[in-house]
Design a protein around this motif. Structure first.
Motif, mmCIF file in Angstrom:
data_model
loop_
_atom_site.group_PDB
_atom_site.id
_atom_site.type_symbol
_atom_site.label_atom_id
_atom_site.label_comp_id
_atom_site.label_asym_id
_atom_site.label_seq_id
_atom_site.Cartn_x
_atom_site.Cartn_y
_atom_site.Cartn_z
ATOM 1 N N VAL A 199 1.994 14.713 2.938
ATOM 2 C CA VAL A 199 2.112 13.314 2.553
ATOM 3 C C VAL A 199 2.156 13.265 1.032
ATOM 4 O O VAL A 199 1.352 13.903 0.361
ATOM 5 N N ARG A 200 3.132 12.504 0.501
ATOM 6 C CA ARG A 200 3.291 12.458 -0.965
ATOM 7 C C ARG A 200 2.081 11.833 -1.648
ATOM 8 O O ARG A 200 1.618 10.770 -1.229
ATOM 9 N N PRO A 201 1.569 12.491 -2.704
ATOM 10 C CA PRO A 201 0.456 11.893 -3.435
ATOM 11 C C PRO A 201 0.932 10.771 -4.362
ATOM 12 O O PRO A 201 2.062 10.790 -4.841
ATOM 13 N N VAL A 202 0.091 9.787 -4.587
ATOM 14 C CA VAL A 202 0.395 8.669 -5.484
ATOM 15 C C VAL A 202 -0.836 8.485 -6.363
ATOM 16 O O VAL A 202 -1.954 8.521 -5.858
ATOM 17 N N MET A 203 -0.633 8.313 -7.675
ATOM 18 C CA MET A 203 -1.783 8.041 -8.546
ATOM 19 C C MET A 203 -1.925 6.529 -8.703
ATOM 20 O O MET A 203 -0.976 5.845 -9.071
ATOM 21 N N VAL A 204 -3.093 6.005 -8.385
ATOM 22 C CA VAL A 204 -3.344 4.563 -8.543
ATOM 23 C C VAL A 204 -4.647 4.408 -9.311
ATOM 24 O O VAL A 204 -5.704 4.857 -8.852
ATOM 25 N N GLU A 205 -4.546 3.810 -10.498
ATOM 26 C CA GLU A 205 -5.724 3.603 -11.359
ATOM 27 C C GLU A 205 -6.514 4.896 -11.515
ATOM 28 O O GLU A 205 -7.740 4.925 -11.380
ATOM 29 N N GLY A 206 -5.798 5.996 -11.750
ATOM 30 C CA GLY A 206 -6.452 7.277 -11.999
ATOM 31 C C GLY A 206 -6.991 7.968 -10.752
ATOM 32 O O GLY A 206 -7.625 9.006 -10.846
ATOM 33 N N ARG A 207 -6.750 7.379 -9.598
ATOM 34 C CA ARG A 207 -7.243 7.966 -8.341
ATOM 35 C C ARG A 207 -6.105 8.615 -7.594
ATOM 36 O O ARG A 207 -5.011 8.074 -7.537
ATOM 37 N N ARG A 208 -6.384 9.762 -6.987
ATOM 38 C CA ARG A 208 -5.364 10.405 -6.167
ATOM 39 C C ARG A 208 -5.302 9.700 -4.817
ATOM 40 O O ARG A 208 -6.269 9.725 -4.056
ATOM 41 N N CYS A 209 -4.192 9.047 -4.590
ATOM 42 C CA CYS A 209 -4.037 8.286 -3.346
ATOM 43 C C CYS A 209 -2.835 8.801 -2.581
ATOM 44 O O CYS A 209 -2.087 9.651 -3.058
ATOM 45 N N VAL A 210 -2.681 8.275 -1.381
ATOM 46 C CA VAL A 210 -1.482 8.572 -0.600
ATOM 47 C C VAL A 210 -0.894 7.254 -0.118
ATOM 48 O O VAL A 210 -1.614 6.279 0.101
ATOM 49 N N ASN A 211 0.417 7.255 0.019
ATOM 50 C CA ASN A 211 1.099 6.096 0.586
ATOM 51 C C ASN A 211 0.760 6.039 2.077
ATOM 52 O O ASN A 211 0.966 7.008 2.815
ATOM 53 N N LEU A 212 0.247 4.917 2.502
ATOM 54 C CA LEU A 212 -0.230 4.799 3.881
ATOM 55 C C LEU A 212 0.914 4.930 4.892
ATOM 56 O O LEU A 212 0.741 5.529 5.963
ATOM 57 N N ALA A 213 2.087 4.398 4.541
ATOM 58 C CA ALA A 213 3.234 4.496 5.464
ATOM 59 C C ALA A 213 3.619 5.961 5.663
ATOM 60 O O ALA A 213 3.929 6.386 6.782
ATOM 61 N N ASP A 214 3.583 6.745 4.568
ATOM 62 C CA ASP A 214 3.865 8.194 4.674
ATOM 63 C C ASP A 214 2.855 8.868 5.589
ATOM 64 O O ASP A 214 3.207 9.665 6.459
ATOM 65 N N ALA A 215 1.570 8.539 5.332
ATOM 66 C CA ALA A 215 0.500 9.178 6.111
ATOM 67 C C ALA A 215 0.631 8.817 7.586
ATOM 68 O O ALA A 215 0.444 9.660 8.470
ATOM 69 N N ALA A 216 0.992 7.560 7.842
ATOM 70 C CA ALA A 216 1.128 7.111 9.226
ATOM 71 C C ALA A 216 2.280 7.852 9.909
ATOM 72 O O ALA A 216 2.156 8.317 11.045
ATOM 73 N N LYS A 217 3.371 7.994 9.180
ATOM 74 C CA LYS A 217 4.540 8.681 9.743
ATOM 75 C C LYS A 217 4.201 10.147 10.044
ATOM 76 O O LYS A 217 4.512 10.673 11.116
ATOM 77 N N ALA A 218 3.528 10.780 9.093
ATOM 78 C CA ALA A 218 3.197 12.200 9.246
ATOM 79 C C ALA A 218 2.236 12.448 10.401
ATOM 80 O O ALA A 218 2.238 13.509 11.010
ATOM 81 N N ASN A 219 1.390 11.453 10.686
ATOM 82 C CA ASN A 219 0.348 11.662 11.697
ATOM 83 C C ASN A 219 0.608 10.930 13.013
ATOM 84 O O ASN A 219 -0.202 10.983 13.923
ATOM 85 N N GLY A 220 1.740 10.229 13.064
ATOM 86 C CA GLY A 220 2.071 9.521 14.305
ATOM 87 C C GLY A 220 1.235 8.271 14.521
ATOM 88 O O GLY A 220 1.004 7.861 15.658
ATOM 89 N N TRP A 221 0.772 7.647 13.423
ATOM 90 C CA TRP A 221 -0.025 6.431 13.549
ATOM 91 C C TRP A 221 0.887 5.208 13.446
ATOM 92 O O TRP A 221 1.943 5.249 12.831
ATOM 93 N N LYS A 222 0.410 4.106 14.004
ATOM 94 C CA LYS A 222 1.155 2.850 13.945
ATOM 95 C C LYS A 222 0.483 1.930 12.920
ATOM 96 O O LYS A 222 -0.755 1.874 12.873
#
Ligand SMILES: [Zn+2]
Length: 328
Positions: free
Chosen positions: A26-49
Motif C-alpha cells: 500500500v502506497r505510503p502518504v505523509m500527512v502532517e509529518g505522520r506516515r499514513c496510508v491511503n485508505l482506498a489503497d489499503a482497502a483494495k489491497a486487503n479486500g475490504w469494502k
C-alpha cells in the motif's frame, strides 16, 4: 444468564472466524509529518469494502465479518459500536481521500478486519489480578476502597470460569499487598494463558465515568491482547444491558507494568470510576457486581473460543452452547 449468553453466540461465531491477511503493498502518504496510508489503497489491497457517510464525517471499513468505523480528524474508531482507540487520527483530506496511520493499518485495522491466526494455545488457565491490597487501598472515595471492589469482582469470576472448565489463579487470596512484578510473574509460575488485572478508576473530574480496558503495545502478545480486550469490552457493553450499562470509554493501549510483564495475552480492566457518584453506587451493589462479573466471564469464554478448537474443550458443542445447557 442464559439470554445474555444466547445473545453472545452470534458474536462468538463471528469472533471465531479467522482469516489470513493479504500481503499486497500500500502506497505510503505523509500527512502532517505522520506516515499514513491511503485508505482506498489499503482497502483494495486487503479486500475490504469502504462505505462513506453522506456527511463525509465517517467511513466504515468492512472485512468479511467485522467492520471498523473511522471518524474524520479523530483517533476514536468504532468496532461493533465499541470504542477502539487508534494510535493516531484518521483524516479525510481536502480531495476527499481518507488516510490512516501506517501503524494503525498494521496494528489495528489488519488484526481486527483480517485477523491472522493467533497462536493456537488453548486457554486453560486464567490468572486474575485483583489490583492493590494490604497497605495499598488504590483509589478511595466516600469510604469505598478500590482494593475491596477489585477483590469482590475477582472472587465472583472464579466460580463462573471454573464452571466452564477453566483453572483460575488469583494473584492475591485476601487483603494482602503483592508487588506488581510478583503479580505478573504468576503467569510464568502457573502457566497462565490469560492475565486479567481488575481495577477501579478515579479522576479529578467527578463527571468522568465508565469502563475502559487496556492492553500493552509492543509485546509479542499485542494482537492477542487486543482481541482479549475487544471480547471483554464488547461483552460488558452488550451483556450488562438491563442493568445500567456503563459508559464505553473504549479499548486502549497503555504500557502498564503489570500487563507489560505478563508473559501471555494480558489486559487491565478499569471497571468504573469511584470518583463518580453513579459509578460508585453501582459498584457497591451486589446485583451489579454479579452482572458485571458475568459479562467479563462471557468475554473470556468468547476469547477462548477464538483460540481453542472444539475438541480441546472436551466436547462437540461450543462453550456457549454448553453454558446455555448448564443455565437451562
Ligand atoms: Zn487501581
Amino acid at each position: 444468564m442464559s439470554w445474555r449468553i444466547a445473545m453472545m453466540c452470534g458474536v462468538c461465531g463471528a469472533l471465531i472466524f479467522l482469516l489470513c491477511g493479504f500481503n499486497a503493498s500500500v502506497r505510503p502518504v505523509m500527512v502532517e509529518g505522520r506516515r499514513c496510508v491511503n485508505l482506498a489503497d489499503a482497502a483494495k489491497a486487503n479486500g475490504w469494502k469502504l462505505e462513506y457517510a453522506p456527511d463525509g464525517r465517517s467511513v466504515t471499513v468492512s472485512g468479511v465479518r467485522f467492520a471498523v468505523r473511522l471518524i474524520h480528524d479523530s483517533a476514536a474508531a468504532y468496532w461493533s459500536d465499541v470504542r477502539l482507540a487508534l494510535l493516531g487520527k484518521a483524516v479525510r483530506l481536502p480531495d476527499g481521500n481518507w488516510v490512516v496511520g501506517k501503524e494503525d493499518l498494521q496494528r489495528t485495522l489488519k488484526p481486527v478486519l483480517a485477523p491472522a491466526p493467533l497462536p493456537p494455545t488453548p486457554v486453560r488457565r486464567v490468572v486474575i489480578d485483583a489490583g492493590h491490597g494490604g497497605h495499598d487501598p488504590g483509589a478511595v472515595r466516600s469510604g469505598v476502597l478500590e482494593k475491596s471492589v477489585n477483590m469482590s469482582l475477582a472472587e465472583r469470576l472464579v466460580p463462573l470460569l471454573e464452571k466452564q472448565g477453566l483453572k483460575v489463579v488469583l494473584t492475591r487470596s485476601g487483603d494482602q499487598f503483592v508487588p506488581l512484578e510478583e503479580r505478573a510473574d504468576r503467569v510464568r509460575l502457573e502457566n497462565g494463558d490469560i492475565f486479567l488485572s481488575i481495577h477501579q478508576n478515579a479522576a479529578e473530574n467527578p463527571d468522568a465515568s465508565g469502563t475502559e480496558i487496556f492492553f500493552a503495545p509492543g509485546s509479542r502478545f499485542e494482537a492477542a491482547s487486543m482481541h482479549l480486550a475487544m471480547a471483554i469490552q464488547f461483552s460488558i457493553m452488550k451483556c450488562s444491558g438491563g442493568l445500567q450499562t456503563p459508559q464505553d470509554r473504549g479499548i486502549k493501549r497503555a504500557g502498564f507494568r503489570v500487563i507489560r510483564q505478563a508473559d501471555c495475552p494480558a489486559v487491565l480492566l478499569e471497571c468504573g470510576f469511584l470518583s463518580n457518584t453513579e459509578d460508585r453506587m453501582k459498584l457497591m451493589k451486589e446485583e451489579y457486581l454479579n452482572t458485571f462479573a458475568e459479562a467479563v466471564a462471557i468475554g473470556i469464554l468468547c476469547y477462548r473460543s477464538l483460540l481453542s478448537p472444539r475438541e480441546e474443550q472436551g466436547g462437540n458443542n461450543t462453550p456457549e452452547e454448553r453454558v446455555n445447557h448448564d443455565a437451562n
